[in-house]
Design a protein around this motif. Structure first.
Motif, mmCIF file in Angstrom:
data_model
loop_
_atom_site.group_PDB
_atom_site.id
_atom_site.type_symbol
_atom_site.label_atom_id
_atom_site.label_comp_id
_atom_site.label_asym_id
_atom_site.label_seq_id
_atom_site.Cartn_x
_atom_site.Cartn_y
_atom_site.Cartn_z
ATOM 1 N N CYS A 81 50.956 -10.156 -65.170
ATOM 2 C CA CYS A 81 51.955 -9.432 -65.418
ATOM 3 C C CYS A 81 52.892 -10.151 -66.230
ATOM 4 N N PRO A 82 52.787 -10.136 -67.625
ATOM 5 C CA PRO A 82 53.331 -11.080 -68.502
ATOM 6 C C PRO A 82 54.859 -11.304 -68.690
ATOM 7 N N GLU A 83 55.339 -12.340 -69.048
ATOM 8 C CA GLU A 83 56.536 -12.544 -69.285
ATOM 9 C C GLU A 83 57.047 -11.307 -70.421
ATOM 10 N N ASN A 84 58.359 -10.899 -70.213
ATOM 11 C CA ASN A 84 59.089 -9.908 -70.911
ATOM 12 C C ASN A 84 58.273 -8.756 -70.919
ATOM 13 N N ARG A 85 57.373 -8.499 -69.961
ATOM 14 C CA ARG A 85 56.621 -7.142 -69.742
ATOM 15 C C ARG A 85 55.678 -6.676 -70.864
ATOM 16 N N ARG A 86 55.762 -6.943 -71.842
ATOM 17 C CA ARG A 86 54.821 -6.730 -72.999
ATOM 18 C C ARG A 86 54.365 -5.283 -72.907
ATOM 19 N N LEU A 87 55.192 -4.218 -72.871
ATOM 20 C CA LEU A 87 54.989 -2.942 -73.000
ATOM 21 C C LEU A 87 54.622 -2.499 -74.508
ATOM 22 N N GLU A 94 51.661 6.517 -69.714
ATOM 23 C CA GLU A 94 50.271 6.626 -69.264
ATOM 24 C C GLU A 94 49.215 5.892 -70.053
ATOM 25 N N ASP A 95 49.412 5.765 -71.302
ATOM 26 C CA ASP A 95 48.523 4.960 -72.200
ATOM 27 C C ASP A 95 48.929 3.656 -71.996
ATOM 28 N N ASN A 96 49.857 3.103 -71.754
ATOM 29 C CA ASN A 96 50.402 1.748 -71.215
ATOM 30 C C ASN A 96 49.666 1.334 -69.936
ATOM 31 N N LEU A 97 49.363 2.167 -69.111
ATOM 32 C CA LEU A 97 48.856 1.964 -67.809
ATOM 33 C C LEU A 97 47.410 1.841 -67.949
ATOM 34 N N LEU A 98 46.938 2.639 -68.858
ATOM 35 C CA LEU A 98 45.544 2.641 -69.131
ATOM 36 C C LEU A 98 44.736 1.388 -69.439
ATOM 37 N N LEU A 99 45.857 0.750 -70.414
ATOM 38 C CA LEU A 99 45.511 -0.587 -71.279
ATOM 39 C C LEU A 99 44.959 -1.327 -69.856
ATOM 40 N N GLY A 100 45.730 -1.491 -68.822
ATOM 41 C CA GLY A 100 45.174 -2.357 -67.833
ATOM 42 C C GLY A 100 44.050 -2.270 -67.010
ATOM 43 N N ALA A 101 43.498 -0.902 -67.423
ATOM 44 C CA ALA A 101 42.133 -0.675 -66.744
ATOM 45 C C ALA A 101 41.037 -0.697 -68.115
ATOM 46 N N TYR A 102 41.197 -1.379 -69.081
ATOM 47 C CA TYR A 102 40.461 -1.507 -70.316
ATOM 48 C C TYR A 102 39.167 -1.774 -70.062
ATOM 49 N N GLY A 103 38.124 -1.232 -70.676
ATOM 50 C CA GLY A 103 36.739 -1.457 -70.506
ATOM 51 C C GLY A 103 36.098 -0.929 -69.349
ATOM 52 N N GLN A 104 36.870 -0.249 -68.221
ATOM 53 C CA GLN A 104 36.492 0.507 -67.183
ATOM 54 C C GLN A 104 36.047 2.026 -67.603
ATOM 55 N N GLY A 105 35.110 2.478 -66.986
ATOM 56 C CA GLY A 105 34.664 4.013 -67.467
ATOM 57 C C GLY A 105 35.814 4.978 -66.782
ATOM 58 N N ARG A 106 35.495 6.283 -67.498
ATOM 59 C CA ARG A 106 36.633 7.081 -67.436
ATOM 60 C C ARG A 106 36.981 7.464 -66.004
ATOM 61 N N LYS A 107 35.831 7.517 -65.115
ATOM 62 C CA LYS A 107 36.078 8.007 -63.859
ATOM 63 C C LYS A 107 37.160 6.960 -63.288
ATOM 64 N N THR A 141 58.429 -1.980 -63.590
ATOM 65 C CA THR A 141 57.642 -1.231 -62.811
ATOM 66 C C THR A 141 56.363 -0.793 -63.624
ATOM 67 N N VAL A 142 56.435 -0.333 -64.912
ATOM 68 C CA VAL A 142 55.007 0.255 -65.492
ATOM 69 C C VAL A 142 54.541 -1.155 -65.755
ATOM 70 N N ALA A 143 55.010 -2.229 -65.782
ATOM 71 C CA ALA A 143 54.240 -3.521 -66.066
ATOM 72 C C ALA A 143 53.521 -3.856 -65.075
ATOM 73 N N ILE A 144 53.976 -3.884 -63.950
ATOM 74 C CA ILE A 144 53.418 -4.169 -62.420
ATOM 75 C C ILE A 144 52.415 -3.096 -62.027
ATOM 76 N N ALA A 145 52.630 -1.848 -62.637
ATOM 77 C CA ALA A 145 51.571 -0.624 -62.176
ATOM 78 C C ALA A 145 50.249 -1.307 -63.012
ATOM 79 N N ARG A 146 50.660 -1.542 -64.470
ATOM 80 C CA ARG A 146 49.555 -1.748 -65.351
ATOM 81 C C ARG A 146 48.713 -2.930 -64.880
ATOM 82 N N ALA A 147 49.200 -3.780 -64.568
ATOM 83 C CA ALA A 147 48.168 -5.012 -63.626
ATOM 84 C C ALA A 147 47.573 -4.547 -62.667
ATOM 85 N N LEU A 148 47.963 -3.697 -61.836
ATOM 86 C CA LEU A 148 47.365 -3.337 -60.836
ATOM 87 C C LEU A 148 46.101 -2.355 -61.146
ATOM 88 N N MET A 149 46.090 -1.797 -62.303
ATOM 89 C CA MET A 149 45.173 -0.924 -62.942
ATOM 90 C C MET A 149 43.750 -1.617 -63.042
#
Ligand SMILES: Nc1ncnc2c1ncn2[C@@H]1O[C@H](COP(=O)(O)OP(=O)(O)O)[C@@H](O)[C@H]1O
Ligand SMILES: [Mg+2]
Length: 235
Positions: A81-87, A94-107, A141-149
């Motif tokens: 979860c990088p410095e300055n959030r980097r959103l 939603e698209d920001n969150l999905l970046l955290g699961a990049y490379g995963q299948g749709r499901k 919070t979005v940055a943290i949620a993205r890391a959890l993706m």
């Protein structure tokens, strides 16, 4: 869980991190405190191999991952979860969150989105809004949620409280506490001593790229090493 041995990071003649060794244990939050320029970000990026390393060995869950690329580290269970959030401010939440699961299948991506929305209901309500419209605390919070993706076992957090109001810092603290309770380990870089006190069992104090002190937070925060490090007179 994570062992960092003798990490040295240098940008040309500037040695940002000198011979740093540290550990992060499963199921705990480990703190890294230090003033501006102490080498905190370089330590996290050095663990991930994203800055020039002169030495260092990184072991995660018993495997040497020193020369693994970012993708392999994410698959192994480490998220940043990088410095300055980097959103991406113009992209939707939603698209920001999905970046955290990049490379995963749709499901898998949909499953993890569902989990993020379960944890943070308001993200679901506002999922189509541009991330840049949110307050600083909400963006964190979005940055943290993205890391959890990426479904990590260990999250490296770089100053999640930076630039936030005291109320927002408390909220981020509560969020991190909940995530820790669910068993996700964290390595938390902070300048906010109170947040480290609240969340961490063990912490390291960095000064001038070196570990100036380390130990149980309750003992460490009484020690002169912390104030010395912040006053810039530490090792
Ligand atoms: N990309 C870079 N190029 C050159 N020097 C850098 C770079 N990143 C960090 N540094 C230097 O390394 C030192 C540590 O920086 P950093 O790791 O960002 O500290 P912190 O995160 O604790 O504020 C500083 O002296 C900083 O100027
Ligand atoms: Mg930094």
């Amino acid at each position: 869980m994570l062992t960092v041995q003798n990490l040295t990071v240098a940008f040309g003649p500037t040695v940002a991190v000198r011979d740093v060794s540290l550990r992060a244990e499963a199921g705990t939050v480990t703190g890294i405190l230090g003033a501006n320029g102490a080498g905190k970000t370089s330590t996290l990026l050095g663990i991930l191999g994203r800055v020039p390393r002169q030495s260092g060995r990184i072991v995660f869950n018993g495997h040497d991952v020193t020369d693994h690329g970012t993708g392999a580290l994410v698959r192994a269970g480490i998220a940043l979860c990088p410095e300055n959030r980097r959103l991406f401010p113009n992209m939707s939440i939603e698209d920001n969150l999905l970046l955290g699961a990049y490379g995963q299948g749709r499901k898998t991506r949909q499953e993890r989105l569902g989990r993020a929305y379960e944890r943070f209901g308001w993200l679901h309500d506002r999922r189509a809004e541009a991330a840049g419209r949110l307050s600083g605390g909400q963006q964190q919070t979005v940055a943290i949620a993205r890391a959890l993706m990426s479904d990590p076992q260990l999250v490296l957090l770089d100053e999640p409280s930076s630039g936030l109001s005291p109320v927002a810092v408390d909220e981020v603290g509560e969020t991190l506490r909940d995530i820790a309770r669910d068993g996700t380990a964290m390595l938390l870089v902070e300048q906010n001593v109170r947040l480290v006190e609240k969340l961490c069992s063990t912490a390291y104090v960095l000064a001038h790229g070196q570990v100036a002190a380390s130990g149980p937070v309750t003992e460490l925060l009484d020690a002169d090493a912390v104030s010395d490090a912040y006053l810039g007179t530490g090792a």
